[in-house]
Design a protein around this motif. Structure first.
Motif, PDB file in Angstrom:
ATOM      1  N   VAL A   7       0.880  -1.169   0.000  1.00 63.25           N
ATOM      2  CA  VAL A   7       0.000   0.000   0.000  1.00 63.25           C
ATOM      3  C   VAL A   7       0.917   1.219   0.000  1.00 63.25           C
ATOM      4  N   MET A  16      -6.192   8.287  -6.818  1.00 65.57           N
ATOM      5  CA  MET A  16      -6.442   6.859  -7.018  1.00 65.57           C
ATOM      6  C   MET A  16      -5.133   6.119  -6.763  1.00 65.57           C
ATOM      7  N   ILE A  17      -5.178   5.169  -5.847  1.00 65.03           N
ATOM      8  CA  ILE A  17      -3.987   4.383  -5.539  1.00 65.03           C
ATOM      9  C   ILE A  17      -4.244   2.930  -5.903  1.00 65.03           C
ATOM     10  N   GLU A  18      -3.174   2.185  -6.038  1.00 64.30           N
ATOM     11  CA  GLU A  18      -3.292   0.751  -6.314  1.00 64.30           C
ATOM     12  C   GLU A  18      -2.718  -0.020  -5.138  1.00 64.30           C
ATOM     13  N   ILE A  19      -3.503  -0.951  -4.639  1.00 67.09           N
ATOM     14  CA  ILE A  19      -3.106  -1.812  -3.541  1.00 67.09           C
ATOM     15  C   ILE A  19      -2.789  -3.165  -4.156  1.00 67.09           C
ATOM     16  N   LYS A  20      -1.617  -3.702  -3.861  1.00 69.03           N
ATOM     17  CA  LYS A  20      -1.195  -4.977  -4.440  1.00 69.03           C
ATOM     18  C   LYS A  20      -1.058  -6.015  -3.341  1.00 69.03           C
ATOM     19  N   TYR A  71      -2.442 -13.365  -6.797  1.00 65.75           N
ATOM     20  CA  TYR A  71      -2.085 -11.951  -6.754  1.00 65.75           C
ATOM     21  C   TYR A  71      -3.330 -11.146  -7.091  1.00 65.75           C
ATOM     22  N   ALA A  73      -4.738  -6.932  -7.412  1.00 65.86           N
ATOM     23  CA  ALA A  73      -4.492  -5.493  -7.368  1.00 65.86           C
ATOM     24  C   ALA A  73      -5.861  -4.824  -7.278  1.00 65.86           C
ATOM     25  N   VAL A  74      -6.007  -3.913  -6.334  1.00 64.77           N
ATOM     26  CA  VAL A  74      -7.285  -3.253  -6.077  1.00 64.77           C
ATOM     27  C   VAL A  74      -7.077  -1.741  -6.164  1.00 64.77           C
ATOM     28  N   ALA A  75      -7.916  -1.069  -6.938  1.00 65.48           N
ATOM     29  CA  ALA A  75      -7.867   0.390  -7.020  1.00 65.48           C
ATOM     30  C   ALA A  75      -8.688   0.978  -5.883  1.00 65.48           C
ATOM     31  N   PHE A  76      -8.219   2.101  -5.344  1.00 62.44           N
ATOM     32  CA  PHE A  76      -8.896   2.730  -4.211  1.00 62.44           C
ATOM     33  C   PHE A  76      -8.701   4.233  -4.301  1.00 62.44           C
ATOM     34  N   LYS A  77      -9.774   4.986  -4.096  1.00 58.48           N
ATOM     35  CA  LYS A  77      -9.695   6.445  -4.091  1.00 58.48           C
ATOM     36  C   LYS A  77      -9.437   6.914  -2.656  1.00 58.48           C
TER      37      LYS A  77
END
Length: 105
Positions: A7, A16-20, A71, A73-77
């Motif tokens: 994170v 917008m961030i990407e959580i892996k 694996y 990957a989730v996008a989150f604002k």
């Protein structure tokens, strides 16, 4: 199961961030055999969820066709600082959990 989560340490409001995520798990589909020819029983992770400060932001039901060590990957604002909680559960009832903080400035 051993989870790994990435994170961003910080974000700006509205970014917008990407959580892996990656979790070590064999994901046996029940169709393979061991070296003695015995069928390896099915053992898969059946659910994965991500919560932010207790609020569910992603939930996935996982099927037997999913590869070993899944694996995601989730996008989150990013709107505010808080804590992500991650949870994986397999068919045997084994649970893996991880938490990561996000700082929004």
């Amino acid at each position: 199961m051993k989870p790994r989560v990435r994170v961003p340490k910080s974000a700006t409001v509205g970014e917008m961030i990407e959580i892996k995520t990656l979790v070590q798990h064999p994901m046996h589909n029940g169709f393979h055999r061991d070296s003695d020819g015995n069928v390896i029983p099915q053992m898969i992770i059946h659910s994965f969820e991500v919560k932010f400060d207790g609020e569910l932001v992603f939930r996935g039901d996982i099927e037997p066709g999913t590869a070993e060590n899944p694996y995601f990957a989730v996008a989150f604002k990013a709107e505010r600082s808080g804590t992500f909680d991650f949870r994986w559960e397999d068919e045997t009832g084994q649970v893996a959990e991880a938490s990561k903080d996000l700082n929004v400035a």
